[in-house]
Design a protein around this motif. Structure first.
Motif, short mmCIF file in Angstrom:
data_model
loop_
_atom_site.label_atom_id
_atom_site.label_comp_id
_atom_site.label_asym_id
_atom_site.label_seq_id
_atom_site.Cartn_x
_atom_site.Cartn_y
_atom_site.Cartn_z
N LYS A 6 0.86 -1.14 0.09
CA LYS A 6 0.14 -0.07 0.07
C LYS A 6 0.70 1.20 0.15
O LYS A 6 0.72 2.12 -0.75
N GLY A 7 1.83 1.20 0.76
CA GLY A 7 2.90 2.28 0.92
C GLY A 7 3.50 2.61 -0.45
O GLY A 7 3.66 3.55 -0.89
N LEU A 10 1.12 4.37 -2.82
CA LEU A 10 0.95 5.74 -2.65
C LEU A 10 2.07 6.55 -2.80
O LEU A 10 1.99 7.63 -3.26
N MET A 11 3.29 5.88 -2.60
CA MET A 11 4.42 6.62 -2.93
C MET A 11 4.59 6.86 -4.41
O MET A 11 4.85 7.83 -4.93
N GLN A 12 4.24 5.84 -5.05
CA GLN A 12 4.12 6.02 -6.68
C GLN A 12 3.17 7.09 -7.02
O GLN A 12 3.49 7.49 -8.23
N GLU A 17 2.80 11.59 2.49
CA GLU A 17 2.23 11.58 3.94
C GLU A 17 1.53 10.21 4.17
O GLU A 17 1.85 9.72 5.32
N GLU A 18 0.74 9.91 3.24
CA GLU A 18 -0.17 8.53 3.43
C GLU A 18 0.86 7.30 3.21
O GLU A 18 0.67 6.48 4.06
N GLY A 32 10.55 -6.11 13.41
CA GLY A 32 11.67 -6.98 12.83
C GLY A 32 11.91 -7.03 11.58
O GLY A 32 12.87 -7.89 11.09
N ASP A 33 11.14 -6.77 10.76
CA ASP A 33 11.00 -6.91 9.30
C ASP A 33 11.73 -5.92 8.64
O ASP A 33 11.58 -4.61 8.71
N PRO A 34 13.10 -5.74 7.90
CA PRO A 34 13.80 -4.75 7.35
C PRO A 34 13.02 -4.19 6.42
O PRO A 34 13.46 -2.98 6.04
N VAL A 35 12.29 -4.98 5.41
CA VAL A 35 11.58 -4.51 4.39
C VAL A 35 11.07 -2.92 4.33
O VAL A 35 11.11 -2.06 3.86
N ALA A 36 10.11 -2.89 5.45
CA ALA A 36 9.54 -1.42 5.87
C ALA A 36 10.33 -0.43 6.26
O ALA A 36 10.21 0.59 5.65
N TYR A 37 11.53 -0.80 6.95
CA TYR A 37 12.42 0.26 7.11
C TYR A 37 13.16 0.73 5.91
O TYR A 37 13.28 1.84 5.41
#
Length: 221
Positions: A6-7, A10-12, A17-18, A32-37
């Motif tokens: 989803k992020g 929204l980024m694309q 902000e969303e 603990g998931d590096p992907v979101a970071y």
């Protein structure tokens, strides 16, 4: 929908902000998931907050030292800031961690080229074009490196492919003109330079080389 996906959507779409909220929720749900970071770091980098972006990428690597995408993203920031040694190290790390993508090979090749070693850059730029044959920038930069290393015939092939993919690529025609001039194929050189000037009438280098060739021809006659 997965918060990371989803992020990214929204980024694309430019909804910064969303997108940040979605990535933040992804981190809260699974810290603990590096992907979101990595995703949040990419968002920060795009919006100009490179200092915080690097911290997010570093944290992703603390969670998973094999997170190749984090190395790539860090390398991109260093490259954009002309820190080519740091960029090279990051793209090399990404490659060693398994990031076998055209973009990573291209950026590694460009970093090495910027450091002044065009010959060492060649295999990485070549690999980039093999993985993404329609990438005009990769073709063009590979051609430039070949030309600068004196491999004129091979460079011509890349520039010809470049203008085939992008018929309005004035620099592609210009470099073909220079290459043909180097081979003393004057007619072809002038033809390519004329095409460059037709696309970009203000192309000063094309005009300069054309004038030089024409002046030389007049002296010979």
């Amino acid at each position: 929908m997965d918060k990371n996906l989803k992020g990214i959507e929204l980024m694309q779409a430019g909804n910064w902000e969303e997108a940040a909220m979605a990535f933040n929720e992804a981190i809260e749900e699974n810290p603990g998931d590096p992907v979101a970071y990595i995703n949040f770091g990419n968002l920060l980098a795009v919006t100009g907050d490179e200092v915080r972006a690097l911290k997010f990428f570093q944290h992703a690597l603390e969670l998973d030292e094999n997170a190749a995408a984090a190395y790539y993203s860090m390398g991109t920031i260093h490259y954009n800031n002309k820190q080519f040694n740091h960029a090279k190290a990051m793209f090399e790390a990404a490659m060693k961690k398994g990031l076998d993508t055209a973009d990573n090979y291209f950026m590694l090749g460009m970093s090495i080229a910027e450091l002044g070693n065009k010959r060492l850059a060649l295999p990485y730029l070549q690999r980039s074009t093999e993985l993404e044959p329609d990438d005009v920038d990769a073709r063009f930069q590979y051609g430039l490196c070949l030309a600068e290393e004196g491999m004129i015939d091979l460079a011509i092939l890349q520039f010809e492919e470049c203008i085939s993919l992008a018929p309005d690529h004035a620099d592609g025609y210009y470099n073909l003109g220079v290459a043909f001039a180097f081979k003393e194929e004057t007619g072809k050189a002038l033809d390519m330079l004329d095409k460059a000037l037709k696309i970009d009438s203000g192309h000063e280098m094309a005009l300069s080389v054309k004038n030089f060739i024409e002046d030389a021809l007049k002296k010979d006659n």
